[in-house]
Design a protein around this motif. Structure first.
Motif, PDB file in Angstrom:
ATOM      1  N   MET A   1       0.848  -1.190   0.000  1.00  0.00           N
ATOM      2  CA  MET A   1       0.000   0.000   0.000  1.00  0.00           C
ATOM      3  C   MET A   1       0.882   1.237   0.000  1.00  0.00           C
ATOM      4  SD  MET A   1      -2.981  -1.175   2.705  1.00  0.00           S
ATOM      5  CE  MET A   1      -1.806  -1.761   3.944  1.00  0.00           C
ATOM      6  N   LYS A   2       0.385   2.289  -0.640  1.00  0.00           N
ATOM      7  CA  LYS A   2       1.139   3.531  -0.743  1.00  0.00           C
ATOM      8  C   LYS A   2       0.186   4.709  -0.521  1.00  0.00           C
ATOM      9  CE  LYS A   2       4.273   1.597  -4.225  1.00  0.00           C
ATOM     10  NZ  LYS A   2       4.822   1.756  -5.594  1.00  0.00           N
ATOM     11  N   ILE A   3       0.761   5.809  -0.035  1.00  0.00           N
ATOM     12  CA  ILE A   3      -0.042   7.009   0.156  1.00  0.00           C
ATOM     13  C   ILE A   3       0.789   8.224  -0.208  1.00  0.00           C
ATOM     14  CG2 ILE A   3       0.600   7.257   2.607  1.00  0.00           C
ATOM     15  CD1 ILE A   3      -2.276   8.262   3.111  1.00  0.00           C
ATOM     16  N   PHE A   4       0.207   9.141  -0.983  1.00  0.00           N
ATOM     17  CA  PHE A   4       0.828  10.453  -1.164  1.00  0.00           C
ATOM     18  C   PHE A   4       0.649  11.199   0.144  1.00  0.00           C
ATOM     19  CE2 PHE A   4       0.441   9.479  -5.704  1.00  0.00           C
ATOM     20  CZ  PHE A   4       1.685   9.905  -6.139  1.00  0.00           C
ATOM     21  N   TYR A   5       1.772  11.622   0.722  1.00  0.00           N
ATOM     22  CA  TYR A   5       1.827  11.970   2.140  1.00  0.00           C
ATOM     23  C   TYR A   5       2.344  13.391   2.360  1.00  0.00           C
ATOM     24  CZ  TYR A   5       3.357  11.653   7.029  1.00  0.00           C
ATOM     25  OH  TYR A   5       3.548  11.880   8.372  1.00  0.00           O
ATOM     26  N   SER A   6       1.691  14.097   3.247  1.00  0.00           N
ATOM     27  CA  SER A   6       2.183  15.390   3.742  1.00  0.00           C
ATOM     28  C   SER A   6       1.909  15.427   5.238  1.00  0.00           C
ATOM     29  CB  SER A   6       1.467  16.552   3.048  1.00  0.00           C
ATOM     30  OG  SER A   6       1.800  17.780   3.669  1.00  0.00           O
ATOM     31  N   ALA A   7       2.949  15.555   6.035  1.00  0.00           N
ATOM     32  CA  ALA A   7       2.802  15.475   7.492  1.00  0.00           C
ATOM     33  C   ALA A   7       1.915  16.572   8.049  1.00  0.00           C
ATOM     34  CB  ALA A   7       4.181  15.523   8.150  1.00  0.00           C
TER      35      ALA A   7
ATOM     36  N   VAL B   1      -4.002  15.450  -1.397  1.00  0.00           N
ATOM     37  CA  VAL B   1      -3.660  14.408  -0.435  1.00  0.00           C
ATOM     38  C   VAL B   1      -4.776  14.338   0.606  1.00  0.00           C
ATOM     39  CG1 VAL B   1      -1.179  14.600  -0.748  1.00  0.00           C
ATOM     40  CG2 VAL B   1      -2.286  16.045   0.972  1.00  0.00           C
ATOM     41  N   PRO B   2      -4.995  13.107   1.126  1.00  0.00           N
ATOM     42  CA  PRO B   2      -4.306  11.871   0.801  1.00  0.00           C
ATOM     43  C   PRO B   2      -4.860  11.212  -0.456  1.00  0.00           C
ATOM     44  CG  PRO B   2      -5.935  11.467   2.515  1.00  0.00           C
ATOM     45  CD  PRO B   2      -5.956  12.946   2.244  1.00  0.00           C
ATOM     46  N   THR B   3      -3.958  10.665  -1.240  1.00  0.00           N
ATOM     47  CA  THR B   3      -4.296   9.770  -2.343  1.00  0.00           C
ATOM     48  C   THR B   3      -3.611   8.447  -2.047  1.00  0.00           C
ATOM     49  OG1 THR B   3      -4.558  11.552  -3.950  1.00  0.00           O
ATOM     50  CG2 THR B   3      -4.047   9.373  -4.819  1.00  0.00           C
ATOM     51  N   PHE B   4      -4.351   7.357  -2.169  1.00  0.00           N
ATOM     52  CA  PHE B   4      -3.933   6.063  -1.625  1.00  0.00           C
ATOM     53  C   PHE B   4      -4.009   4.990  -2.702  1.00  0.00           C
ATOM     54  CE2 PHE B   4      -4.782   2.107   0.707  1.00  0.00           C
ATOM     55  CZ  PHE B   4      -3.894   2.186   1.782  1.00  0.00           C
ATOM     56  N   MET B   5      -3.006   4.116  -2.718  1.00  0.00           N
ATOM     57  CA  MET B   5      -2.988   2.981  -3.632  1.00  0.00           C
ATOM     58  C   MET B   5      -3.028   1.686  -2.832  1.00  0.00           C
ATOM     59  SD  MET B   5      -1.448   5.720  -5.019  1.00  0.00           S
ATOM     60  CE  MET B   5       0.318   5.705  -5.007  1.00  0.00           C
ATOM     61  N   THR B   6      -3.981   0.841  -3.130  1.00  0.00           N
ATOM     62  CA  THR B   6      -4.104  -0.430  -2.437  1.00  0.00           C
ATOM     63  C   THR B   6      -3.084  -1.429  -2.994  1.00  0.00           C
ATOM     64  OG1 THR B   6      -5.712  -1.385  -3.969  1.00  0.00           O
ATOM     65  CG2 THR B   6      -6.584   0.002  -2.200  1.00  0.00           C
ATOM     66  N   ASP B   7      -2.968  -2.576  -2.320  1.00  0.00           N
ATOM     67  CA  ASP B   7      -2.032  -3.608  -2.786  1.00  0.00           C
ATOM     68  C   ASP B   7      -2.417  -4.154  -4.152  1.00  0.00           C
ATOM     69  OD1 ASP B   7      -0.265  -3.518  -0.657  1.00  0.00           O
ATOM     70  OD2 ASP B   7      -1.357  -4.999   0.518  1.00  0.00           O
TER      71      ASP B   7
ATOM     72  N   ILE C   1     -10.711   6.507   2.181  1.00  0.00           N
ATOM     73  CA  ILE C   1      -9.530   5.718   2.552  1.00  0.00           C
ATOM     74  C   ILE C   1      -9.698   5.117   3.946  1.00  0.00           C
ATOM     75  CG2 ILE C   1      -7.039   5.771   2.955  1.00  0.00           C
ATOM     76  CD1 ILE C   1      -7.007   8.191   0.949  1.00  0.00           C
ATOM     77  N   CYS C   2     -10.152   5.931   4.886  1.00  0.00           N
ATOM     78  CA  CYS C   2     -10.316   5.436   6.259  1.00  0.00           C
ATOM     79  C   CYS C   2     -11.348   4.310   6.324  1.00  0.00           C
ATOM     80  CB  CYS C   2     -10.714   6.575   7.192  1.00  0.00           C
ATOM     81  SG  CYS C   2      -9.395   7.763   7.504  1.00  0.00           S
ATOM     82  N   GLU C   3     -12.429   4.468   5.585  1.00  0.00           N
ATOM     83  CA  GLU C   3     -13.449   3.416   5.611  1.00  0.00           C
ATOM     84  C   GLU C   3     -12.942   2.140   4.927  1.00  0.00           C
ATOM     85  OE1 GLU C   3     -18.247   2.959   5.552  1.00  0.00           O
ATOM     86  OE2 GLU C   3     -17.325   4.883   5.044  1.00  0.00           O
ATOM     87  N   TYR C   4     -12.178   2.307   3.859  1.00  0.00           N
ATOM     88  CA  TYR C   4     -11.574   1.139   3.208  1.00  0.00           C
ATOM     89  C   TYR C   4     -10.670   0.385   4.181  1.00  0.00           C
ATOM     90  CZ  TYR C   4      -8.223  -1.549   0.489  1.00  0.00           C
ATOM     91  OH  TYR C   4      -7.414  -2.562   0.024  1.00  0.00           O
ATOM     92  N   LEU C   5      -9.777   1.107   4.864  1.00  0.00           N
ATOM     93  CA  LEU C   5      -8.856   0.459   5.793  1.00  0.00           C
ATOM     94  C   LEU C   5      -9.607  -0.230   6.923  1.00  0.00           C
ATOM     95  CD1 LEU C   5      -6.059   3.180   6.010  1.00  0.00           C
ATOM     96  CD2 LEU C   5      -5.956   1.006   4.777  1.00  0.00           C
ATOM     97  N   ASN C   6     -10.632   0.454   7.436  1.00  0.00           N
ATOM     98  CA  ASN C   6     -11.435  -0.127   8.514  1.00  0.00           C
ATOM     99  C   ASN C   6     -12.086  -1.431   8.072  1.00  0.00           C
ATOM    100  OD1 ASN C   6     -12.814   0.344  11.255  1.00  0.00           O
ATOM    101  ND2 ASN C   6     -14.552   0.053   9.899  1.00  0.00           N
ATOM    102  N   ASP C   7     -12.659  -1.447   6.876  1.00  0.00           N
ATOM    103  CA  ASP C   7     -13.319  -2.651   6.366  1.00  0.00           C
ATOM    104  C   ASP C   7     -12.309  -3.741   6.022  1.00  0.00           C
ATOM    105  OD1 ASP C   7     -15.737  -1.401   6.661  1.00  0.00           O
ATOM    106  OD2 ASP C   7     -16.098  -1.115   4.518  1.00  0.00           O
ATOM    107  N   LYS C   8     -11.220  -3.350   5.384  1.00  0.00           N
ATOM    108  CA  LYS C   8     -10.232  -4.317   4.918  1.00  0.00           C
ATOM    109  C   LYS C   8      -9.547  -5.037   6.071  1.00  0.00           C
ATOM    110  CE  LYS C   8      -7.260  -6.032   1.803  1.00  0.00           C
ATOM    111  NZ  LYS C   8      -7.661  -6.956   0.717  1.00  0.00           N
ATOM    112  N   PHE C   9      -9.314  -4.315   7.154  1.00  0.00           N
ATOM    113  CA  PHE C   9      -8.509  -4.869   8.241  1.00  0.00           C
ATOM    114  C   PHE C   9      -9.310  -5.081   9.531  1.00  0.00           C
ATOM    115  CE2 PHE C   9      -5.546  -2.889   5.282  1.00  0.00           C
ATOM    116  CZ  PHE C   9      -4.711  -3.967   5.028  1.00  0.00           C
ATOM    117  N   GLY C  10     -10.614  -5.225   9.391  1.00  0.00           N
ATOM    118  CA  GLY C  10     -11.444  -5.669  10.502  1.00  0.00           C
ATOM    119  C   GLY C  10     -11.586  -4.683  11.634  1.00  0.00           C
ATOM    120  N   GLY C  11     -11.602  -3.392  11.313  1.00  0.00           N
ATOM    121  CA  GLY C  11     -11.740  -2.388  12.358  1.00  0.00           C
ATOM    122  C   GLY C  11     -13.181  -2.187  12.797  1.00  0.00           C
ATOM    123  N   LYS C  12     -13.326  -1.414  13.862  1.00  0.00           N
ATOM    124  CA  LYS C  12     -14.650  -1.086  14.394  1.00  0.00           C
ATOM    125  C   LYS C  12     -14.751   0.422  14.619  1.00  0.00           C
ATOM    126  CE  LYS C  12     -15.091  -5.580  16.655  1.00  0.00           C
ATOM    127  NZ  LYS C  12     -15.281  -6.312  17.938  1.00  0.00           N
ATOM    128  N   LEU C  13     -14.155   1.172  13.686  1.00  0.00           N
ATOM    129  CA  LEU C  13     -14.038   2.621  13.857  1.00  0.00           C
ATOM    130  C   LEU C  13     -15.236   3.393  13.307  1.00  0.00           C
ATOM    131  CD1 LEU C  13     -10.273   3.047  12.909  1.00  0.00           C
ATOM    132  CD2 LEU C  13     -11.270   2.853  15.199  1.00  0.00           C
TER     133      LEU C  13
END
Length: 200
Positions: A1-7, A53-59, A70-82
């Motif tokens: 996974m990759k993300i275009f990132y700015s702190a 940003v953020p722009t995200f690339m999945t595996d 992106i946050c909802e994708y990660l939550n669903d993909k990795f079994g979160g409850k957020l």
């Protein structure tokens, strides 16, 4: 996974906090980005026509953009409850929209002050966006007791909103204006995912 990132981006930060809470932050490669509403980062545009940003690339090389997606994708993909459960999901999504709106208004004030020449700055615009921040935070001040002992997309987004205000618009002084939120955040902000990602 990759993300275009700015702190410095609160929306990027929100995504990374979600990844930290899900235990997968080390699996995301951070691609440096310099997105701006004026000088657009052309390296992002082939992946996201908005160049943001953020722009995200999945595996599997799917491209996602907007932190909410992106946050909802990660939550669903990795079994979160957020994002709540079947009983709370819609109220969580609504509060998430309100907290995101506070961040968006803060960014618009910041852009007006930073990107626009001083002689062209529109004070009424700044006042209107600042009022949106105020009413948005008052909404959460009135329900601050409901935030206790929660770690979800709403509390994560509020953390990003508060720290962005401290970082970019310190004169707003939200801590004195919203004491119940300050009391809650003083406890929540020691959480490692929050403390280690705070903008500097």
């Amino acid at each position: 996974m990759k993300i275009f990132y700015s702190a410095a981006s609160p929306f990027v930060r929100k995504t990374m906090i979600v990844a930290e809470e899900l235990g997968i932050v080390d699996r995301i490669e951070r691609l440096p980005a310099a997105a701006s509403p004026v000088s657009r980062d052309r390296t992002i545009i082939p992946f996201n026509p908005l160049g943001q940003v953020p722009t995200f690339m999945t595996d599997d090389e799917q491209v996602l953009f907007d932190s909410k997606v992106i946050c909802e994708y990660l939550n669903d993909k990795f079994g979160g409850k957020l994002f709540g459960d079947e009983h709370t999901r819609w109220s969580v999504l609504t509060d998430h929209a309100a907290a995101d709106g506070v961040i968006a208004a803060s960014l618009l004030v910041r852009y007006e002050l930073l990107a626009r020449p001083e002689a062209l700055q529109w004070n009424e615009w700044i006042d209107g966006q600042t009022d949106k921040i105020t009413t948005g935070l008052q909404y959460f001040e009135d329900k601050a007791a409901t935030l206790e002992d929660r770690i979800d997309i709403v509390t994560i987004t509020l953390a990003c909103a508060f720290d962005y205000l401290d970082f970019r618009l310190p004169d707003f002084n939200w801590q004195k204006r919203f004491p119940a939120l300050k009391a809650w955040y003083d406890k929540f902000s020691v959480r490692p995912s929050i403390a280690t990602t705070r903008p500097k």
